[in-house]
Design an enzyme around this catalytic site. Structure first.
Site, PDB file in Angstrom:
ATOM      1  N   GLU A 111      -0.934  -5.323  -9.358  1.00 22.85           N
ATOM      2  CA  GLU A 111      -0.367  -4.019  -9.712  1.00 22.85           C
ATOM      3  C   GLU A 111       0.873  -4.192 -10.569  1.00 22.85           C
ATOM      4  OE1 GLU A 111       0.318  -1.943  -6.034  1.00 22.85           O
ATOM      5  OE2 GLU A 111      -1.751  -1.238  -5.942  1.00 22.85           O
ATOM      6  N   GLU A 165      14.341  -3.008  -5.374  1.00 20.96           N
ATOM      7  CA  GLU A 165      13.934  -2.965  -6.781  1.00 20.96           C
ATOM      8  C   GLU A 165      14.670  -1.829  -7.462  1.00 20.96           C
ATOM      9  OE1 GLU A 165       9.763  -2.329  -6.868  1.00 20.96           O
ATOM     10  OE2 GLU A 165       9.266  -4.452  -6.587  1.00 20.96           O
ATOM     11  N   LYS A 166      14.930  -2.044  -8.738  1.00 22.29           N
ATOM     12  CA  LYS A 166      15.464  -0.956  -9.538  1.00 22.29           C
ATOM     13  C   LYS A 166      14.324   0.033  -9.766  1.00 22.29           C
ATOM     14  CE  LYS A 166      17.590  -0.047 -13.967  1.00 22.29           C
ATOM     15  NZ  LYS A 166      18.180   1.143 -13.353  1.00 22.29           N
ATOM     16  N   LYS A 191      -2.128   6.951  -3.737  1.00 20.60           N
ATOM     17  CA  LYS A 191      -2.910   7.351  -4.912  1.00 20.60           C
ATOM     18  C   LYS A 191      -3.802   8.542  -4.566  1.00 20.60           C
ATOM     19  CE  LYS A 191      -2.863   2.536  -6.231  1.00 20.60           C
ATOM     20  NZ  LYS A 191      -3.531   1.265  -5.979  1.00 20.60           N
ATOM     21  N   ARG A 224     -10.109  11.125  -4.796  1.00 15.46           N
ATOM     22  CA  ARG A 224     -10.181  10.845  -3.354  1.00 15.46           C
ATOM     23  C   ARG A 224     -10.232  12.175  -2.619  1.00 15.46           C
ATOM     24  NH1 ARG A 224      -6.321   5.826  -1.716  1.00 15.46           N
ATOM     25  NH2 ARG A 224      -6.464   4.608  -3.639  1.00 15.46           N
ATOM     26  N   GLY A 242       0.822  -1.206   0.000  1.00 15.62           N
ATOM     27  CA  GLY A 242       0.000   0.000   0.000  1.00 15.62           C
ATOM     28  C   GLY A 242       0.850   1.247   0.000  1.00 15.62           C
ATOM     29  N   ARG A 283      -7.384  -8.062  -1.736  1.00 13.20           N
ATOM     30  CA  ARG A 283      -8.584  -7.508  -1.089  1.00 13.20           C
ATOM     31  C   ARG A 283      -9.275  -6.611  -2.098  1.00 13.20           C
ATOM     32  NH1 ARG A 283      -4.028  -3.827   0.205  1.00 13.20           N
ATOM     33  NH2 ARG A 283      -4.637  -2.030  -0.982  1.00 13.20           N
ATOM     34  N   ASN A 338      -2.592  -7.054  -4.464  1.00 15.21           N
ATOM     35  CA  ASN A 338      -3.385  -6.687  -3.297  1.00 15.21           C
ATOM     36  C   ASN A 338      -4.544  -7.653  -3.170  1.00 15.21           C
ATOM     37  OD1 ASN A 338      -1.776  -4.455  -2.718  1.00 15.21           O
ATOM     38  ND2 ASN A 338      -2.855  -3.245  -4.264  1.00 15.21           N
TER      39      ASN A 338
END
Lengths: 154, 588, 445
Positions: free
Chosen positions: C275, C200-201, C237, C338, C164, C292, C290
């Site tokens: 994702e 991670e790159k 987000k 949002r 998240g 859920r 994710n």
């Protein structure tokens, strides 16, 4: 009379709409006034004068006594709430008498009731000494978290 | 603008909000039926209703927390307070022994009711039926991390783990078999004490088992006890406290008399941690507290360490290059006392592998100023005993600034005698300004403690090497330095008294410490000349805190070489050598 | 159908789930903390049970009390919403032990995907392309430096137990990496009780595109198209839209297949989101899954006409998926904004933009409601749906222009600025764009 108490009274006066205030207690006289309000000076006391309050004069002379704001005294209600979601039982088993009744005196650590959740029993203990003033739930009732169970008078 | 009280919001949702779920679902279920979904089929028929399976939740006896049983795992330790649940004998055996290695002995031994106690025989029979054990102890032989050992595990589920004839007999037989087969023995204790129902015969078990322990010990064999919750009464007062090494689980109740009995007798409340394992360790009676998840590993380490008797190996060659410094004495004093100087624990960490620390003097208290334990120097098992100073204020309070009390010297003595029993060489590391000069130390016999150490070290039948790492302060240091050879770090000191004390006694002016230092001959150079020490450990300029590895690598190699040489001597040669070493001191 | 569902959540998602249950004729039980006694979801549900004090850990994360509430109210299923216990495999195991239906995937699927480092490894072995990154966790700073040297800076340190958008640190060079490594571990331990880190790159100019998948318990899995979620600030987000502008039907089908592959690899059931990051060359890399329902699910519902929450309930009941992949049609364009509170306090006046085709507001607020300080700051989601992207934008502008939340400060103006920014209007924005626009003062937060 302590320095802290004088300071508290001064702060109270500042916030209130009164302009001056005086008090006699234990042979000590205290007068406080807001800017502009007259203050009659009195002779100093032997012990230390509070350093920071220029408008305060402490002396022995008796003066008129202004009403002191009386703080509301709590009737010392002590609520014991449920920490869990479960079922309330007032006795160790159906045949036994209840752990406590209204009016009963209890000591810290006494079992007041049993809460059952998912087949596990947890006793609720008194965290202070006191008298059971009110029982808010009945036997076998479902209780929620934070729900008041008992009121004790300490 | 504030709208009506929130509670009234409910009135905006009229009664239809509280619909009867059945009536509304009819039309919907038709719609679903069109899609081939039969909503009349209830998910829950008899037996499929949500319900709590038994044992899903358990309560922690210590913190009263509620635990989801899946999070408890086989160790049965509370995830919140780390309280150790009581477990059965077989659960312990499964956790601690190598897979399929346990062979049980005497499983059918049952009591024949020696004092005809009413109801006792039936009680025993009923319990044997209900539980997975026939009595309060399971004994046998097993492997722990590959090491062969006799194992006895008590079970508190069986009449509170109480010791009656059968427990006494099984454990005695276990000791006897261990002697016969030259095996170590490990015992997990869990007991409410002697078994009332067998009366005086239960009391006699204490003597019987203890006598067997004595024979096993005299045979030079290792006995480890693990005290679990609860260990009390006649068991504590006999074999539980007799292990060479006594371990305990965290939070275990360990004691002799019952708490309530004591409180009633003295009419006072006892502290909450009274009779806990931690309390027992503070008071000097437990070597080490080990949590259940580490128990198998710790037992394995200790057993392995005792497997090998160090033997003389081929003499190693070694290049000595420790030249004593010629620095100003007072500067040497200063460097030896520097706050950044590595402590004994730092030295141990560098030169000893798999160090297991043991605590307590089995008498009064665990003294933080003395660190002791076992480990490996290279491949050789050794006992290490050190005086420890702290590296910050908090540590210094715990270690009393490196000044031991009598109980510290007694801890050292106990560990040295144990090393002798198992033929293990001893290394002592010294850095102390002296034995603690205080009333408490006098009350417990500071002089006597130091004297006993000197007395016993003179006769130790194992090689002993001492290294002065910082300050070698008088008798407090000598109590660990009656050794076959003594070495000093280049910037350390060894003296009859501190320079300040010296100046104060002789010249009534402790400010003249610098002067005192220069006449006392306390530097390694001086001591080497007087043959008080055999060699010097080199340090870089300013002290080995600037380059610990340089000194410690040398130290390790030196010690390995010296121990190897000493191990080639016979017992008599060793003792005579040590006697002569100290015999020669004196100028007349 | 289920007789009664307990909703183990709060705020707008709890309201959303309660509404779906009402429409299905299922009785509802709400749970609440002391701070939420007057919350909307509590008032809407048929029954409500207080599960603890205000802090989340005492109430919404209190598995013991929530489970007890399920049993005592005789609910037969639990919907966890998002956040809180929705990805807690211990809670799922507890439900399974008690024969309570958890509306979501299994405990195993959750734990497989919940550990982000392990999820990457699982995806790699299933043939799903992943972001170039460490093989499992990076256990010491030297390993971290080694990884960064072979893949090149900048790199991201990510918490294995995170997700998240939380527990992520960007390192531009070796110095920063060395400084950040220990801190990242400590943060992870404090936030997630697990200090494992993977790396991670960083993919420059990446778009965050996610795919909604939904699977029944009979092995049928479909995808419902993608969502464009690149309008982010600090990995959170802000605005989402569906479909993504950068996509075309072929890419969509490809990505959908990969998402379904990912779901199969962990034996996934019920609704979930996979994702991805898309780089400038339109290559996709798995980022995380994710397990859920997600905050932004409404935009998918608008363009497909499909009620995801009702389907979740139906699947949990044991029914097969009510549609097949070929029935899934994406119509028009949908945007979600949002609306977050930037101050706490009492909402003394509320006017919601209703009326007209294609405006939806999902929220848990009402006039007279005091926004508590203990939980996340999201007040509402305003969702628009139009035949084209332009129409969806126009409707959103209209709707946000009407939205009045008085008594507290919100980000409505912030959203309006985003909607009229050039980057957004052109559909040319990446995960770093919003931060850049703020830095260049094009947008004032």
């Amino acid at each position: 009379m302590k320095y802290e108490e004088v300071r508290e009274l001064t702060e109270w006066l500042e916030k209130s709409s009164f302009t001056e205030y005086s008090l006699s207690i234990d042979g000590v006289h205290l007068s406080i006034g807001k800017q502009g309000a007259p203050i009659a000076p009195h002779s100093q006391l032997e012990h230390q004068q509070p350093k920071v309050l220029p408008s305060v004069a402490v002396s022995r002379a008796a003066e008129e006594i202004a009403p002191l704001p009386i703080p509301e005294v709590d009737t010392q209600a002590h609520i014991i709430s449920s920490p869990i979601v479960g079922t309330y039982y007032d006795s160790p088993n159906p045949e036994s008498p209840a752990f406590v009744k209204v009016g009963q005196r209890v000591s810290k650590g006494d079992t007041l009731c049993i809460l059952e959740a998912m087949k596990l029993m947890s006793p609720v203990l008194a965290d202070v000494d006191g008298v059971v003033a009110e029982i808010f739930v009945s036997n076998e009732a479902m209780v929620e978290a934070c729900m008041p169970l008992f009121r004790l008078e300490v | 603008m504030i709208l009506p009280e929130t509670k009234q919001l409910r009135t905006l949702f009229p009664g239809s909000a509280r619909h009867n779920s059945k009536s509304n679902s009819d039309s919907h279920s038709d719609a679903l039926m069109d899609q081939g979904i039969d909503s009349n089929e209830t998910l829950f028929s008899q037996g499929n209703e949500p319900s709590v399976p038994d044992g899903m939740w358990v309560k922690c006896g210590k913190c009263q927390g509620t635990i989801y049983s899946r999070q408890l795992c086989s160790y049965k330790v509370c995830p919140d307070c780390k309280g150790h649940f009581r477990i059965s004998a077989w659960e312990t055996i499964r956790l601690v022994t190598d897979k399929d290695s346990f062979n049980e002995w005497d499983e059918n031994l049952t009591s024949s009711d020696p004092i005809d106690f009413p109801g006792y025989a039936q009680k025993v029979a009923a319990l044997a039926d209900a539980l997975d054990v026939n009595e309060a102890v399971v004994t046998g032989r097993c492997l722990i991390h590959g090491v062969d050992t006799v194992l006895c595990v008590m079970d508190s589920n069986f009449i509170m783990g109480s010791m009656g004839s059968v427990v006494g007999e099984k454990i005695t037989r276990a000791f006897e078999k261990a002697i016969e087969n030259c095996l170590p023995i490990t015992i997990f204790t869990a007991s409410g004490g002697a078994r009332m129902q067998e009366g005086i015969i239960s009391l006699m078990q204490m003597a019987k088992v203890s006598a067997a322990v004595k024979r096993h010990s005299d045979a030079g064999l290792l006995y480890i006890t693990v005290l679990t919750d609860p260990t009390t009464g006649g068991v504590t007062a006999s074999y539980a406290m007799l292990g060479d090494i006594v371990l305990a689980e965290p939070g275990a109740l360990i004691g002799f008399a019952g708490r309530r009995v004591i409180e009633q007798t003295i009419k006072k409340r006892l502290p909450d941690n009274f009779q806990s394992a931690e309390f027992a360790q503070e008071n000097g009676f437990i070597d080490k507290i080990v949590s259940r998840d580490n128990m198998k590993g710790t037992l394995g380490n200790i057993l392995k360490l005792h497997c090998r008797k160090p033997v003389a190996c081929e003499g190693t060659t070694f290049q000595y290059f420790g030249e004593p410094c010629d620095t100003e004495p007072s500067e040497v004093v200063e460097i030896s006392r520097k706050a950044t100087r590595p402590t004994s624990r730092d030295v141990i960490a560098h030169i000893v592998t798999d160090f297991v620390e043991f605590h307590g003097d089995r008498n009064f208290r665990d003294d933080g100023a003395i660190v002791g334990g076992v480990g490996y120097l290279g491949d050789m098992p050794i006992t290490v005993i050190a005086t420890q100073k702290g590296s910050n204020l908090q540590e210094n309070v715990a270690t009393n600034f490196g000044q031991p009390h009598p109980e510290g010297y007694r801890k050292a003595l106990r560990l040295m005698m144990q090393a002798e029993k198992f033929g293990r060489p001893i290394l002592t590391l010294i850095n102390t300004s002296g034995a603690y000069p205080a009333a408490s130390a006098e009350e417990r016999g500071q002089g006597e403690a130091i004297a006993q150490n000197l007395f016993n070290m003179a006769g130790l039948k194992v090689p002993v090497l001492s290294v002065i790492v910082g300050e070698g302060g008088s008798g407090g240091a000598l109590a660990l330095a009656l050794a076959d050879k003594v070495f000093m770090f280049n910037y350390s000191i060894y003296s009859i008294l501190s320079p300040e004390g010296f100046a104060s006694i002789l010249w009534r002016d402790s400010e003249r410490a610098k002067e005192a230092a220069s006449v006392m001959k306390l530097r390694p150079k001086d001591l080497l000349e007087m043959q008080v020490i055999e060699g010097v450990i080199p340090e870089v300029d300013g002290g080995f805190d600037n380059d610990p590895s340089y000194s410690l690598d040398y130290l390790k190699q030196l010690l390995v070489h010296e121990f190897a040489e000493l191990l080639q001597k016979t017992e008599q040669e060793l003792l005579d050598g040590r006697y002569d070493r100290f015999r020669k001191f004196g100028a007349y | 159908m289920f007789n009664k569902i307990l909703i183990a959540n709060r705020g707008e998602i709890a309201v959303r789930i309660i509404r779906a249950c009402k429409e299905l004729g299922i009785a509802t039980v709400a749970i609440f903390s002391e701070a939420d006694r007057d919350a909307l979801h509590v008032q809407m549900a048929d029954e409500a049970v207080c599960v603890g004090a205000s802090p989340s850990k005492d109430s919404y994360l209190n598995m013991h009390n929530i489970l007890s509430a399920v049993l005592l109210t005789k609910a037969d299923a639990v919907h966890p919403g998002f956040g809180f216990l929705s990805e807690n495999d211990t809670f799922v195991a507890m439900c399974e032990d008690c024969n309570i239906k958890f509306i979501g995937p299994s405990a195993d699927a959750i734990s497989a995907m919940g550990n982000k480092a392990n999820a990457r490894t699982l995806m790699k072995s299933a043939g799903v392309p992943t972001i170039p990154g460490s093989d499992g966790t990076v256990d010491c700073v030297e390993e971290a430096v080694e990884f960064a040297n072979s893949y090149g800076y900048p790199v991201l340190l990510k918490a294995s137990a995170g997700g998240g958008g939380k527990g992520i640190r960007l390192c531009e060079n070796e110095n920063e990496l060395r400084e950040s490594y220990a801190a990242a571990k400590t943060e992870a331990r404090l936030a997630f009780s697990n200090d494992a880190i993977y790396m991670e790159k960083v993919i420059r100019n990446a778009r965050h595109i996610e795919v909604q998948i939904i699977a029944d318990e009979h092995g049928n899995i479909i995808h419902l198209g993608e969502r464009e979620c690149s309008m982010q600030l600090r990995n959170q987000k802000v605005l989402e839209e569906a479909p993504s502008i950068g996509m075309n039907p072929e890419l969509r089908a490809q990505l959908g297949e990969i998402a379904i592959l990912a779901a199969r690899a962990c034996d996934y059931k019920n609704a979930g989101t996979v994702e991805f990051l898309m780089d400038e060359d339109k290559r996709f890399y798995f980022m995380e899954m994710n397990t859920r329902i997600q905050v932004e699910h409404p935009i998918t519902e608008m363009i497909t006409g499909f009620d995801i929450v009702k389907e979740q309930i139906s699947i949990a009941r044991g029914n097969r998926l009510s549609i097949r992949q070929e029935d899934v049609q994406l119509n028009g364009h949908s945007i979600e904004c949002r609306i977050n509170a930037t101050t706490a306090g009492l909402i003394d006046y509320l006017f919601l933009p209703a009326g007209g085709l294609g405006i939806r507001v999902d929220s848990g607020i009402y006039a007279g409601y005091t926004v508590p300080t203990f939980y996340d700051s999201m007040l509402a989601k305003v969702i628009s749906h139009g035949e084209s992207r332009e129409e969806a934008i126009a409707k959103m502008n209209r709707a946000l222009g009407e939205l009045v939340i008085s008594g507290i400060k919100t980000n409505i103006d912030f959203q309006l600025q985003i909607l009229e920014s050039e980057n957004f209007l052109q559909g040319e924005y990446y995960t770093t764009t919003l931060a850049q626009m703020i830095e260049s003062q094009e947008i004032k937060p």
